[in-house]
Design a protein around this motif. Structure first.
Motif, PDB file in Angstrom:
ATOM      1  N   LEU A 285     -10.830 -10.017-114.759  1.00  0.00           N
ATOM      2  CA  LEU A 285      -9.329  -9.036-114.064  1.00  0.00           C
ATOM      3  C   LEU A 285      -8.931  -9.338-112.621  1.00  0.00           C
ATOM      4  O   LEU A 285      -8.132  -9.315-112.526  1.00  0.00           O
ATOM      5  CB  LEU A 285     -10.681  -7.995-114.879  1.00  0.00           C
ATOM      6  CG  LEU A 285      -9.035  -6.790-114.454  1.00  0.00           C
ATOM      7  CD1 LEU A 285      -8.151  -6.610-115.161  1.00  0.00           C
ATOM      8  CD2 LEU A 285     -10.232  -4.844-114.106  1.00  0.00           C
ATOM      9  N   THR A 289      -5.401 -10.595-112.393  1.00  0.00           N
ATOM     10  CA  THR A 289      -4.799 -10.193-111.104  1.00  0.00           C
ATOM     11  C   THR A 289      -3.834 -11.106-110.400  1.00  0.00           C
ATOM     12  O   THR A 289      -2.869 -10.115-109.493  1.00  0.00           O
ATOM     13  CB  THR A 289      -5.774  -9.118-111.490  1.00  0.00           C
ATOM     14  OG1 THR A 289      -5.457  -8.234-112.777  1.00  0.00           O
ATOM     15  CG2 THR A 289      -4.299  -7.693-110.590  1.00  0.00           C
ATOM     16  N   CYS A 295      -2.666  -8.034-116.869  1.00  0.00           N
ATOM     17  CA  CYS A 295      -3.651  -7.870-117.634  1.00  0.00           C
ATOM     18  C   CYS A 295      -4.663  -6.540-117.612  1.00  0.00           C
ATOM     19  O   CYS A 295      -4.654  -6.216-116.616  1.00  0.00           O
ATOM     20  CB  CYS A 295      -4.401  -9.422-117.144  1.00  0.00           C
ATOM     21  SG  CYS A 295      -5.155  -9.450-115.649  1.00  0.00           S
ATOM     22  N   GLN A 296      -5.290  -6.026-118.289  1.00  0.00           N
ATOM     23  CA  GLN A 296      -6.304  -4.873-118.456  1.00  0.00           C
ATOM     24  C   GLN A 296      -7.487  -5.429-118.647  1.00  0.00           C
ATOM     25  O   GLN A 296      -7.828  -5.929-119.584  1.00  0.00           O
ATOM     26  CB  GLN A 296      -4.874  -4.289-118.839  1.00  0.00           C
ATOM     27  CG  GLN A 296      -3.736  -3.088-118.454  1.00  0.00           C
ATOM     28  CD  GLN A 296      -3.779  -2.466-119.757  1.00  0.00           C
ATOM     29  OE1 GLN A 296      -3.737  -2.178-120.773  1.00  0.00           O
ATOM     30  NE2 GLN A 296      -2.621  -2.263-119.056  1.00  0.00           N
ATOM     31  N   TYR A 297      -8.927  -4.119-118.500  1.00  0.00           N
ATOM     32  CA  TYR A 297      -9.766  -4.509-118.793  1.00  0.00           C
ATOM     33  C   TYR A 297     -10.077  -3.015-120.001  1.00  0.00           C
ATOM     34  O   TYR A 297      -9.521  -1.913-119.749  1.00  0.00           O
ATOM     35  CB  TYR A 297     -11.260  -4.189-117.788  1.00  0.00           C
ATOM     36  CG  TYR A 297     -12.090  -3.690-117.978  1.00  0.00           C
ATOM     37  CD1 TYR A 297     -13.226  -4.798-117.752  1.00  0.00           C
ATOM     38  CD2 TYR A 297     -12.876  -2.817-118.923  1.00  0.00           C
ATOM     39  CE1 TYR A 297     -14.289  -4.523-117.935  1.00  0.00           C
ATOM     40  CE2 TYR A 297     -13.597  -2.231-118.907  1.00  0.00           C
ATOM     41  CZ  TYR A 297     -14.469  -3.069-118.620  1.00  0.00           C
ATOM     42  OH  TYR A 297     -16.010  -3.254-119.525  1.00  0.00           O
ATOM     43  N   ARG A 305     -15.347   3.138-118.312  1.00  0.00           N
ATOM     44  CA  ARG A 305     -14.102   3.081-117.212  1.00  0.00           C
ATOM     45  C   ARG A 305     -14.306   4.225-116.318  1.00  0.00           C
ATOM     46  O   ARG A 305     -13.215   3.910-114.818  1.00  0.00           O
ATOM     47  CB  ARG A 305     -12.672   3.366-118.275  1.00  0.00           C
ATOM     48  CG  ARG A 305     -12.843   1.961-119.203  1.00  0.00           C
ATOM     49  CD  ARG A 305     -11.446   2.816-120.047  1.00  0.00           C
ATOM     50  NE  ARG A 305     -10.965   3.787-120.496  1.00  0.00           N
ATOM     51  CZ  ARG A 305     -11.814   4.385-121.703  1.00  0.00           C
ATOM     52  NH1 ARG A 305     -12.662   3.842-122.651  1.00  0.00           N
ATOM     53  NH2 ARG A 305     -11.591   5.525-122.030  1.00  0.00           N
ATOM     54  N   ASN A 323      -3.663   1.554-114.991  1.00  0.00           N
ATOM     55  CA  ASN A 323      -3.465   1.072-115.466  1.00  0.00           C
ATOM     56  C   ASN A 323      -3.810  -0.338-115.374  1.00  0.00           C
ATOM     57  O   ASN A 323      -3.797  -1.586-116.519  1.00  0.00           O
ATOM     58  CB  ASN A 323      -2.028   0.456-114.312  1.00  0.00           C
ATOM     59  CG  ASN A 323      -0.642  -0.905-115.602  1.00  0.00           C
ATOM     60  OD1 ASN A 323      -0.656   0.138-116.358  1.00  0.00           O
ATOM     61  ND2 ASN A 323      -0.318  -1.059-114.871  1.00  0.00           N
ATOM     62  N   LEU A 324      -5.350  -0.373-114.781  1.00  0.00           N
ATOM     63  CA  LEU A 324      -6.427  -1.416-114.986  1.00  0.00           C
ATOM     64  C   LEU A 324      -7.183  -1.347-115.781  1.00  0.00           C
ATOM     65  O   LEU A 324      -7.716  -2.607-116.657  1.00  0.00           O
ATOM     66  CB  LEU A 324      -6.773  -1.665-113.585  1.00  0.00           C
ATOM     67  CG  LEU A 324      -5.734  -2.432-112.190  1.00  0.00           C
ATOM     68  CD1 LEU A 324      -7.105  -2.873-111.962  1.00  0.00           C
ATOM     69  CD2 LEU A 324      -5.765  -4.081-112.726  1.00  0.00           C
ATOM     70  N   LYS A 326      -7.922   0.340-119.838  1.00  0.00           N
ATOM     71  CA  LYS A 326      -7.245   1.100-120.975  1.00  0.00           C
ATOM     72  C   LYS A 326      -8.832   1.354-121.968  1.00  0.00           C
ATOM     73  O   LYS A 326      -9.770   0.370-122.091  1.00  0.00           O
ATOM     74  CB  LYS A 326      -6.619   0.500-121.231  1.00  0.00           C
ATOM     75  CG  LYS A 326      -5.202   0.085-120.134  1.00  0.00           C
ATOM     76  CD  LYS A 326      -5.005   1.774-120.092  1.00  0.00           C
ATOM     77  CE  LYS A 326      -3.527   1.518-118.962  1.00  0.00           C
ATOM     78  NZ  LYS A 326      -2.515   2.569-119.517  1.00  0.00           N
ATOM     79  N   PHE A 339       1.626  -8.061-123.149  1.00  0.00           N
ATOM     80  CA  PHE A 339       0.711  -8.374-122.115  1.00  0.00           C
ATOM     81  C   PHE A 339       0.233 -10.312-121.949  1.00  0.00           C
ATOM     82  O   PHE A 339       0.028 -10.711-123.123  1.00  0.00           O
ATOM     83  CB  PHE A 339      -0.877  -7.730-121.905  1.00  0.00           C
ATOM     84  CG  PHE A 339      -0.852  -6.464-122.049  1.00  0.00           C
ATOM     85  CD1 PHE A 339      -0.946  -5.659-121.114  1.00  0.00           C
ATOM     86  CD2 PHE A 339      -0.047  -5.754-123.497  1.00  0.00           C
ATOM     87  CE1 PHE A 339      -0.437  -4.163-120.614  1.00  0.00           C
ATOM     88  CE2 PHE A 339      -0.263  -4.201-122.983  1.00  0.00           C
ATOM     89  CZ  PHE A 339      -0.548  -3.440-122.260  1.00  0.00           C
ATOM     90  N   LEU A 342      -5.225  -9.625-121.967  1.00  0.00           N
ATOM     91  CA  LEU A 342      -6.404  -8.194-122.105  1.00  0.00           C
ATOM     92  C   LEU A 342      -7.630  -8.698-122.008  1.00  0.00           C
ATOM     93  O   LEU A 342      -8.049  -9.658-123.680  1.00  0.00           O
ATOM     94  CB  LEU A 342      -6.531  -7.212-123.380  1.00  0.00           C
ATOM     95  CG  LEU A 342      -4.451  -7.168-123.450  1.00  0.00           C
ATOM     96  CD1 LEU A 342      -3.984  -6.033-124.877  1.00  0.00           C
ATOM     97  CD2 LEU A 342      -4.980  -5.964-122.481  1.00  0.00           C
TER      98      LEU A 342
END
Length: 653
Positions: A285, A289, A295-297, A305, A323-324, A326, A339, A342
């Motif tokens: 991540l 980034t 990208c997202q975790y 989270r 936003n990082l 999800k 994206f 992911l």
């Protein structure tokens, strides 16, 4: 732990009379367990080469020799170490990573990796210099004696079967950074390696530095949640070793490839508890980034989270953090390729449908692959703990094929939790009758595992270990969640009349229970601890796991009414009793497997069922080596109403 320890003179004598491999093997059997014939042959081969290197009066006969030293907090071992004093009488240790390799290819696109054949399979592996350097770094980071006594470590690699040629891939410029940290020696370099060793070891220290390293206190390792902020600021908090490094570099390459081609990329990374899946996910991540990828975790479990979010609020706006990180249930409306990447942690916990009533979308695995150019799934199917958990490798591959995605699979083996003990994890699997393993007679490491007769004593021990807010009590979900918040502090959810023990579930701080200081007073469940880690855990095993008729049995009817992980069990039981019992058996055993592997340094248990308690004690008594506290189609056995049911490319030299 050191498998073989001697002076140089004793080592030379053991090689001379051809007993070195036998002595290493005998010690290995006693301390760890079975070993392959290939490893025995490699000992025979490599130790004869080290004999040639050390056959000189320049290196004193009484310097220390250690073979197969376990790297702190991992399951990896260092092949060969020499210990002594340098010219200024300072402790000095030379680390030698030994390789049988005779050929390899360079890998230009992946930092620190090479390609070679191991066990008749061509694959990517860390460069020997990178491996030697990271092992030395882990010792210096985690062994308190190395730090306090100012013990200097000098790593190197010795590929004694490898013939170097002009323009050789092993020493290509792309590996210069790692070779400068740990020089690499090849066939014909015995005198050069001898010179390297003699530069740093001039005289004997009577094996004192070897003793200090072997008995050095292992400092509390950095936990992921504590280091996250620094990681996101670009600091290197966790060293990646061996297949971790391979997975990281492959993931970066695939993410970049997905940006320049029309073909989706899917990476499946499989690994058991403590193999560094979450560390890898966060590292990816950070890196992706930083490369300006969107990208997202992603994880279904909200507890990790929320813990990460709380840690990050000191340095980032909440909107940026949200936003990082999800939930897995937000991608059913995402656009195709919305994206760049992911990163899906705990992918085994993905659901089929999304939404509060499980009526939205089609399948979370499919939706994630559709939404991302590159999707990375970290998975351990033995950690499914709910009837709604459907994440599995085969379906991921099927959906990847649907979108014509390129699929790569990698397995993580290095163990970082439970003091780096693969044996403890295998022993647990055997104990819980999840799978038969070679560790039926115990595990191989100094991991603090204890069985308590009284839950109050267990709780007191957890309180003692909580001096840094890293000890927690956990329990199987066998007690209803009845306490009405802080308005009823005297009402306890968990009550064990025999011992006058009472405790409450973590009702008011469910999401951040893992890091809140008052949490040591409460008991966590699978939903608030999965995906997180602690130094010590105390686990109360409820009546859903018992010992009957010589078997470990599960009993879904003893689960709490408020437990949602077996939601749907009763309706399935009416339709197909055996299937329902089989699924419930897997979930209950996986739940306890997960709870019992949350502790980095130790795990304490109390069993409500006295026969199960005796079973654990009996299995512990058959340990092949004593453990000491650190620091100060298979058959299913299911209990139902107290009744038991069994239902390649050519390599370049």
């Amino acid at each position: 732990m050191i498998i073989y320890e001697a002076t140089k003179e004793e080592f030379m004598n053991d090689v001379t009379d051809d007993s070195i491999a036998v002595k290493i093997h005998e010690s290995y059997l006693q301390k760890i367990g079975k070993v392959s014939l290939g490893e025995i042959n490699s000992w025979n081969n490599s130790m004869n080469y080290m004999y040639k290197v050390l056959n000189t009066p320049i290196i004193p006969d009484d310097v220390g020799v250690a073979i197969e030293y376990k790297v702190p907090t991992t399951s990896r071992r260092i092949d060969f170490m020499l210990t002594g004093l340098d010219e200024k009488d300072r402790y000095s240790v030379v680390i030698v990573e030994l390789k049988q390799w005779s050929a390899l290819n360079k890998v230009e696109s992946l930092d620190g990796l090479v390609e070679t054949v191991i066990n008749k399979r061509l694959g990517k592996h860390t460069h020997p210099s990178y491996q030697a350097y990271t092992y030395a770094k882990l010792i210096s980071d985690y062994n308190e004696s190395v730090q306090n006594e100012l013990i200097s470590l000098y790593p190197c690699a010795y590929l004694h079967n490898y013939i170097r040629e002009d323009d050789d891939p092993l020493t290509d410029d792309i590996y210069e950074n790692w070779i400068s940290e740990a020089p690499v020696f090849t066939k014909g370099d015995a005198l050069k390696l001898r010179g390297f060793i003699s530069t740093y070891i001039k005289k004997s220290d009577r094996k004192k530095s070897l003793y200090l390293i072997e008995h050095g206190k292992i400092k509390p390792s950095k936990s992921l949640q504590d280091s996250l902020l620094k990681m996101l600021e670009g600091n290197e908090e966790f060293l990646m070793i061996d297949e971790q490094k391979v997975a990281y570099e492959v993931a970066i390459l695939m993410a970049k490839k997905a940006q320049t081609t029309d073909r989706k990329q899917v990476l499946i990374v499989e690994g058991g508890p403590g193999t560094g899946k979450s560390v890898l996910a966060i590292n990816l991540l950070v890196q992706l980034t930083a490369q300006e990828m969107v990208c997202q975790y992603v994880t279904k479990n909200s507890a990790p989270r929320e813990v990460y979010t709380k840690r990050l609020q000191r340095g980032y706006k909440k909107t940026v953090i949200n936003n990082l990180f999800k939930s897995s249930g937000v991608y059913y409306e995402a656009l195709p390729n919305e994206f760049d990447a992911l990163i899906v942690d705990e992918a085994h916990r993905l659901n089929e449908k999304s939404g509060l009533f499980k009526n939205k979308g089609e399948n979370q695995m499919m939706e994630i692959i559709r939404a991302a150019k590159c999707s990375i799934f970290f998975i351990d199917e033995y950690q499914k703990v709910s009837m709604q958990d459907v994440g599995n490798k085969e379906q991921i591959k099927q959906f990847a094929k649907l979108y014509d995605a390129e699929v790569v699979e990698i397995e993580l083996e290095s163990q970082f939790r439970c003091n780096g003990s693969d044996g403890y994890l295998a022993w647990l699997d055997d104990m819980l009758a999840i799978r038969e393993t070679a560790n039926s007679d115990g595990f191989d490491i100094q991991y603090d595992f204890r069985v308590f007769d009284d839950p109050n004593e267990l709780r007191n021990e957890i309180f003692k270990k909580n001096h840094n807010n890293k000890a927690r009590m956990l329990a199987g979900y066998c007690w209803d969640w009845i306490r009405d918040g802080k308005s009823n502090p005297e009402v306890h959810d968990i009550y064990l009349e025999e011992h006058q023990f009472s405790a409450s579930w973590n009702l008011n701080n469910t999401q951040t229970w893992a890091i809140d200081p008052e949490s040591v007073e409460q008991v966590g469940c699978i939903h608030t601890s999965q995906g997180l880690e602690f130094d010590y855990v105390g686990v109360i095993i409820g009546e859903d796991l018992r010992y009957m008729d010589g078997k470990v049995v599960t009993d879904p009817f003893k689960r709490a009414k408020t437990d949602k992980s077996l939601s749907g069990f009763k309706s399935l039981y009416k339709k197909d009793k055996n299937k329902a019992l089989r699924i419930a058996d897997q979930i209950i055993k996986n739940t306890y497997r997960t709870l019992l592997t949350r502790g980095m340094k130790g795990c304490y248990i109390y069993c409500v069922d006295p026969l199960l308690r005796e079973y654990f004690l009996e299995r512990l008594s058959s340990q092949k080596s004593i453990t000491y506290p650190l620091y100060e189609e298979r058959e299913y056995a299911v209990a139902e109403e107290r009744t038991s049911y069994v239902t390649g490319e050519k390599l370049r030299k």
